[in-house]
Design a protein around this motif. Structure first.
Motif, PDB file in Angstrom:
ATOM      1  N   ASP A 296       6.712  11.541   9.811  1.00 32.38           N
ATOM      2  CA  ASP A 296       5.911  10.498  10.475  1.00 32.38           C
ATOM      3  C   ASP A 296       5.535   9.379   9.504  1.00 32.38           C
ATOM      4  N   LEU A 297       5.189   9.760   8.290  1.00 30.43           N
ATOM      5  CA  LEU A 297       4.799   8.720   7.323  1.00 30.43           C
ATOM      6  C   LEU A 297       5.964   7.773   7.076  1.00 30.43           C
ATOM      7  N   VAL A 298       7.148   8.356   6.899  1.00 29.64           N
ATOM      8  CA  VAL A 298       8.327   7.542   6.599  1.00 29.64           C
ATOM      9  C   VAL A 298       8.827   6.825   7.862  1.00 29.64           C
ATOM     10  N   GLY A 299       8.836   7.556   8.976  1.00 29.37           N
ATOM     11  CA  GLY A 299       9.483   7.037  10.186  1.00 29.37           C
ATOM     12  C   GLY A 299       8.584   6.174  11.051  1.00 29.37           C
ATOM     13  N   VAL A 300       7.287   6.409  11.021  1.00 27.97           N
ATOM     14  CA  VAL A 300       6.381   5.698  11.934  1.00 27.97           C
ATOM     15  C   VAL A 300       5.414   4.789  11.160  1.00 27.97           C
ATOM     16  N   HIS A 301       4.714   5.379  10.199  1.00 31.34           N
ATOM     17  CA  HIS A 301       3.586   4.650   9.600  1.00 31.34           C
ATOM     18  C   HIS A 301       4.025   3.606   8.581  1.00 31.34           C
ATOM     19  N   ALA A 302       5.169   3.823   7.930  1.00 29.98           N
ATOM     20  CA  ALA A 302       5.697   2.772   7.050  1.00 29.98           C
ATOM     21  C   ALA A 302       6.008   1.523   7.882  1.00 29.98           C
ATOM     22  N   GLN A 303       6.574   1.720   9.076  1.00 31.88           N
ATOM     23  CA  GLN A 303       6.866   0.572   9.947  1.00 31.88           C
ATOM     24  C   GLN A 303       5.587  -0.111  10.407  1.00 31.88           C
ATOM     25  N   ARG A 304       4.558   0.678  10.689  1.00 32.28           N
ATOM     26  CA  ARG A 304       3.283   0.086  11.131  1.00 32.28           C
ATOM     27  C   ARG A 304       2.702  -0.793  10.025  1.00 32.28           C
ATOM     28  N   LEU A 305       2.786  -0.308   8.784  1.00 31.10           N
ATOM     29  CA  LEU A 305       2.310  -1.138   7.666  1.00 31.10           C
ATOM     30  C   LEU A 305       3.099  -2.442   7.615  1.00 31.10           C
TER      31      LEU A 305
ATOM     32  N   ALA B 182       0.838  -1.197   0.000  1.00 35.26           N
ATOM     33  CA  ALA B 182       0.000   0.000   0.000  1.00 35.26           C
ATOM     34  C   ALA B 182       0.872   1.246   0.000  1.00 35.26           C
ATOM     35  N   VAL B 183       0.401   2.243  -0.728  1.00 38.12           N
ATOM     36  CA  VAL B 183       1.062   3.541  -0.715  1.00 38.12           C
ATOM     37  C   VAL B 183       0.323   4.425   0.274  1.00 38.12           C
ATOM     38  N   THR B 184       1.028   4.825   1.323  1.00 31.96           N
ATOM     39  CA  THR B 184       0.433   5.778   2.255  1.00 31.96           C
ATOM     40  C   THR B 184       0.805   7.182   1.788  1.00 31.96           C
ATOM     41  N   CYS B 185      -0.212   7.958   1.454  1.00 32.00           N
ATOM     42  CA  CYS B 185      -0.002   9.274   0.819  1.00 32.00           C
ATOM     43  C   CYS B 185      -0.042  10.392   1.854  1.00 32.00           C
ATOM     44  N   ALA B 186       0.759  11.418   1.612  1.00 32.09           N
ATOM     45  CA  ALA B 186       0.654  12.629   2.424  1.00 32.09           C
ATOM     46  C   ALA B 186      -0.740  13.205   2.213  1.00 32.09           C
ATOM     47  N   ARG B 187      -1.321  13.671   3.289  1.00 31.80           N
ATOM     48  CA  ARG B 187      -2.747  13.957   3.274  1.00 31.80           C
ATOM     49  C   ARG B 187      -3.090  15.446   3.257  1.00 31.80           C
ATOM     50  N   ASP B 188      -4.393  15.644   3.100  1.00 32.31           N
ATOM     51  CA  ASP B 188      -5.009  16.932   3.296  1.00 32.31           C
ATOM     52  C   ASP B 188      -5.412  17.009   4.756  1.00 32.31           C
ATOM     53  N   ALA B 189      -4.815  17.909   5.489  1.00 33.27           N
ATOM     54  CA  ALA B 189      -5.255  18.045   6.881  1.00 33.27           C
ATOM     55  C   ALA B 189      -5.468  19.516   7.194  1.00 33.27           C
ATOM     56  N   GLY B 190      -5.942  20.228   6.211  1.00 28.89           N
ATOM     57  CA  GLY B 190      -6.168  21.656   6.422  1.00 28.89           C
ATOM     58  C   GLY B 190      -4.876  22.420   6.310  1.00 28.89           C
ATOM     59  N   ALA B 191      -4.974  23.733   6.150  1.00 27.47           N
ATOM     60  CA  ALA B 191      -3.769  24.541   6.009  1.00 27.47           C
ATOM     61  C   ALA B 191      -2.948  24.429   7.280  1.00 27.47           C
ATOM     62  N   GLY B 192      -1.682  24.125   7.126  1.00 31.11           N
ATOM     63  CA  GLY B 192      -0.819  24.036   8.292  1.00 31.11           C
ATOM     64  C   GLY B 192       0.461  24.789   8.016  1.00 31.11           C
TER      65      GLY B 192
END
Ligand SMILES: [Zn+2]
Length: 259
Positions: free
Chosen positions: A55-64, A34-44
């Motif tokens: 976080d996507l690379v360091g945390v959530h890729a490992q969770r997958l 699965a490709v976990t994509c950077a998201r829309d989370a409102g203007a930040g």
């Protein structure tokens, strides 16, 4: 006899919005990569967006990975999340993330409201994708989908990125035709209000599997966790051949991602 296809690749989900137990369920039902994509989370802020990428690379890729799903990551500045300050710096840093082999695409990028600023950031990211030789996973909005998709496709055509490297996601029946006419991939997002599995089956039996993928966009808002496994069943129930199903669910996504 038709073997049931129990292996899927999802080119668009948001692992940061999916609890571990649900990731395990996805793996059980056949989501192998699965490709976990950077998201829309409102203007930040730019800093918040960088934390999101990290976080996507360091945390959530490992969770997958721990759930048994091959982790792939797409990073980009989402049109709804362009920071007021620091966008240049973000685009400058983005290529370095591709040193990690799990980062395979730019995404999600695209147009939302369709402002000049969105267009500028989109075009610069399309250029970046061409330079990095990476595919781009492109969001299209619910509102004004047809007009925004038209504009988006004209920006793709005037960019150095080959349309065959662009996945136009969340297509409607109308924008499906437009996207494929210019040579882009079309993503049928199987969520309530977007694409129904039966409609996807009808479209694939009519047009074949070329440059069509199914995506779930799960992990963002109220969505059907099992959208993809259910769609795979619906494709089988609709009488689609083993080969067609394998192409849209497995080979197509990998072909899209291949360098
Ligand atoms: Zn999404």
């Amino acid at each position: 006899m038709l073997a049931s296809i129990r292996m899927f690749v999802d080119l668009h989900l948001h692992a940061d919005g999916i609890p571990d137990a649900d990731l395990a369920t996805l793996a059980y039902f056949g989501v192998k990569a699965a490709v976990t994509c950077a998201r829309d989370a409102g203007a930040g802020s730019a800093a918040a967006l960088r934390r999101h990428w990290d976080d996507l690379v360091g945390v959530h890729a490992q969770r997958l990975q721990r759930a048994g799903i091959r982790p792939l990551v797409a990073l980009a500045v989402h049109p709804s999340r362009i920071p007021w300050h620091g966008a240049d710096d973000l685009l400058h840093r983005l290529p370095h993330y591709f040193d990690d082999p799990r980062v395979v695409a730019l995404g999600e990028l695209g147009l939302d409201e369709g402002s000049e600023r969105e267009e500028d950031i989109l075009s610069r990211q399309l250029e970046l994708a061409a330079r990095l030789r990476r595919p781009a996973i492109v969001h299209t909005p619910d509102r004004e989908k047809l007009a925004r998709t038209r504009r988006l496709l004209s920006l793709v055509k005037s960019s150095p990125l080959d349309p065959s490297r662009v996945l136009v996601d969340h297509v409607s029946a109308e924008t499906f035709t437009l996207a494929r006419r210019v040579g882009c991939w079309a993503g049928l997002t199987l969520q309530p209000g977007l694409f129904e599995a039966q409609d996807a089956a009808a479209l694939i039996s009519k047009h074949g599997a070329d440059r069509i993928v199914l995506t779930s966009d799960i992990g963002e808002g109220a969505t059907d966790l099992l959208a993809l496994p259910k769609a795979a069943e619906a494709l089988q129930a609709a009488g689609l051949s083993d080969e067609l199903r394998r192409r849209v669910l497995w080979e197509g996504p990998f072909a899209f991602l291949s360098p």
